[in-house]
Design a protein around this motif. Structure first.
Motif, PDB file in Angstrom:
ATOM      1  N   VAL A 157      68.430  19.831  43.120  1.00  0.00           N
ATOM      2  CA  VAL A 157      69.177  20.835  42.359  1.00  0.00           C
ATOM      3  C   VAL A 157      70.627  20.416  42.151  1.00  0.00           C
ATOM      4  O   VAL A 157      71.280  20.863  41.203  1.00  0.00           O
ATOM      5  CB  VAL A 157      69.087  22.210  43.052  1.00  0.00           C
ATOM      6  CG1 VAL A 157      69.857  22.217  44.357  1.00  0.00           C
ATOM      7  CG2 VAL A 157      69.545  23.316  42.135  1.00  0.00           C
ATOM      8  N   HIS A 158      71.151  19.531  42.991  1.00  0.00           N
ATOM      9  CA  HIS A 158      72.512  19.057  42.843  1.00  0.00           C
ATOM     10  C   HIS A 158      72.584  17.714  42.122  1.00  0.00           C
ATOM     11  O   HIS A 158      73.579  17.399  41.467  1.00  0.00           O
ATOM     12  CB  HIS A 158      73.182  18.927  44.214  1.00  0.00           C
ATOM     13  CG  HIS A 158      73.294  20.221  44.943  1.00  0.00           C
ATOM     14  ND1 HIS A 158      73.103  20.338  46.308  1.00  0.00           N
ATOM     15  CD2 HIS A 158      73.561  21.475  44.500  1.00  0.00           C
ATOM     16  CE1 HIS A 158      73.250  21.595  46.671  1.00  0.00           C
ATOM     17  NE2 HIS A 158      73.520  22.303  45.595  1.00  0.00           N
ATOM     18  N   LEU A 159      71.521  16.907  42.237  1.00  0.00           N
ATOM     19  CA  LEU A 159      71.539  15.578  41.635  1.00  0.00           C
ATOM     20  C   LEU A 159      71.391  15.628  40.117  1.00  0.00           C
ATOM     21  O   LEU A 159      72.045  14.854  39.403  1.00  0.00           O
ATOM     22  CB  LEU A 159      70.424  14.716  42.237  1.00  0.00           C
ATOM     23  CG  LEU A 159      70.611  14.298  43.696  1.00  0.00           C
ATOM     24  CD1 LEU A 159      69.347  13.609  44.216  1.00  0.00           C
ATOM     25  CD2 LEU A 159      71.813  13.384  43.849  1.00  0.00           C
ATOM     26  N   LEU A 160      70.555  16.527  39.617  1.00  0.00           N
ATOM     27  CA  LEU A 160      70.325  16.565  38.171  1.00  0.00           C
ATOM     28  C   LEU A 160      71.574  16.912  37.373  1.00  0.00           C
ATOM     29  O   LEU A 160      71.850  16.278  36.350  1.00  0.00           O
ATOM     30  CB  LEU A 160      69.174  17.521  37.847  1.00  0.00           C
ATOM     31  CG  LEU A 160      67.779  16.948  38.117  1.00  0.00           C
ATOM     32  CD1 LEU A 160      66.708  18.005  37.926  1.00  0.00           C
ATOM     33  CD2 LEU A 160      67.483  15.743  37.230  1.00  0.00           C
ATOM     34  N   PRO A 161      72.383  17.904  37.776  1.00  0.00           N
ATOM     35  CA  PRO A 161      73.627  18.148  37.040  1.00  0.00           C
ATOM     36  C   PRO A 161      74.570  16.942  37.059  1.00  0.00           C
ATOM     37  O   PRO A 161      75.270  16.675  36.068  1.00  0.00           O
ATOM     38  CB  PRO A 161      74.242  19.347  37.760  1.00  0.00           C
ATOM     39  CG  PRO A 161      73.085  20.044  38.375  1.00  0.00           C
ATOM     40  CD  PRO A 161      72.140  18.957  38.775  1.00  0.00           C
ATOM     41  N   LYS A 162      74.606  16.196  38.166  1.00  0.00           N
ATOM     42  CA  LYS A 162      75.454  15.008  38.239  1.00  0.00           C
ATOM     43  C   LYS A 162      74.943  13.917  37.300  1.00  0.00           C
ATOM     44  O   LYS A 162      75.729  13.184  36.695  1.00  0.00           O
ATOM     45  CB  LYS A 162      75.516  14.489  39.675  1.00  0.00           C
ATOM     46  CG  LYS A 162      76.252  15.413  40.627  1.00  0.00           C
ATOM     47  CD  LYS A 162      76.220  14.894  42.059  1.00  0.00           C
ATOM     48  CE  LYS A 162      76.926  15.864  43.002  1.00  0.00           C
ATOM     49  NZ  LYS A 162      76.851  15.422  44.420  1.00  0.00           N
TER      50      LYS A 162
END
Length: 298
Positions: A130-135
């Motif tokens: 959930v945090h890697l995709l926005p990055k």
């Protein structure tokens, strides 16, 4: 005002739907709303009119939508320009990974990659999907190894790698600790430690589905967020846990890992994901290496 605030704003401005925008950004709706509020506070103006039925842009919102598109396109171009600048001391690849892949896939993959491309600098970032995709979407990462969400934006390229089976973590003094394998039905009534579904949906659902298919109920003794925390709780005797097979490489004192019969057919998917429209020779070299060496993840 941060670029991430603008990316969140643009997702809502283009969908006019906070739920769809949150899915597009692979964020929780609360986190998306917080980014919008921070942007409105920084600009000192309302950007959306919201009611129970619809979301609409204000006049300033329409103006910002066009400017945000230009600014983000320019920011992405700048990042790509510096990454590919021949004056850099080393070419760079920024890789994001979930913890399980960091233990199981990445060591062998990076060893092979460095042998073939020793001049490339690799930066690793370990986090949840959930945090890697926005990055990845914002250009801060070039390639990620994740558990794919139920819906993945079409702007992402993706390659399925494997279904990682579950394995049972149990206290070293548990009666099952000396066994080579265990049937799911044998876990009926035993205290189980589960991950929070909001942060680790695949791991949570694997336990629930294995118990459901065996026709038994899960006895939940504790919910936890981080995999390392779950295994530490197992060592403390709080309960048992079904974790991804690569987690057995933790080798924590006081914990044994035992195979679960039938778990291999219901593994947790692992995928490589990247921005489909971004040209990146270094990233493509790593993807080609993955395709040529399936033994890394099978």
């Amino acid at each position: 005002m941060e670029l991430q605030h603008l990316r969140c704003f643009l997702a809502v401005a283009e969908t006019l739907h906070f739920g769809q925008a949150a899915q597009r950004m692979n964020m929780l709706p609360s986190a998306l709303g917080r980014n919008i509020r921070l942007l409105e506070e920084a600009l000192g103006t309302r950007l959306f009119r919201r009611s129970t039925r619809r979301v609409a842009l204000t006049e300033n919102g329409v103006l910002l939508r066009e400017e945000a598109r230009k600014l983000l396109a320019h920011a992405d171009a700048i990042m790509l320009q510096f990454r590919q600048n021949p004056r850099r001391n080393q070419p760079l690849l920024r890789v994001g990974t979930i913890d399980s892949a960091a233990m199981g896939l990445l060591p062998g993959l990076l060893q092979l990659f460095r042998q073939q491309y020793p001049e490339v600098e690799i930066q690793l970032f370990e986090d949840k999907t959930v945090h890697l995709l926005p990055k990845l979407k914002s250009g801060r990462l070039d390639l990620v190894f994740i558990r794919p969400p139920s819906q993945l934006d079409a702007q992402f390229g993706r390659a399925f790698l494997c279904n990682e089976p579950g394995i049972l973590a149990l206290p070293a003094r548990h009666p099952f600790a000396g066994r080579e394998s265990i049937e799911i039905v044998e876990l009926e009534g035993m205290p189980m430690i589960l991950p929070e579904r909001r942060s680790r949906p695949h791991s949570h659902d694997l336990t629930m589905n294995l118990f459901h298919n065996a026709g038994i109920e899960v006895t939940v003794s504790q919910l936890a967020d981080e995999k390392q925390t779950i295994i530490n709780l197992v060592a403390a005797g709080i309960g048992l846990a079904i974790v991804p097979a690569w987690s057995s490489r933790f080798q924590l004192p006081g914990v044994k890992f035992v195979q679960l019969n039938g778990a291999a057919q219901m593994g947790m998917p692992l995928e490589a994901v990247w921005m489909a429209g971004a040209q990146d020779e270094i990233r493509d070299n790593m993807l080609a290496l993955l395709e040529a060496h399936p033994e890394l993840y099978h």
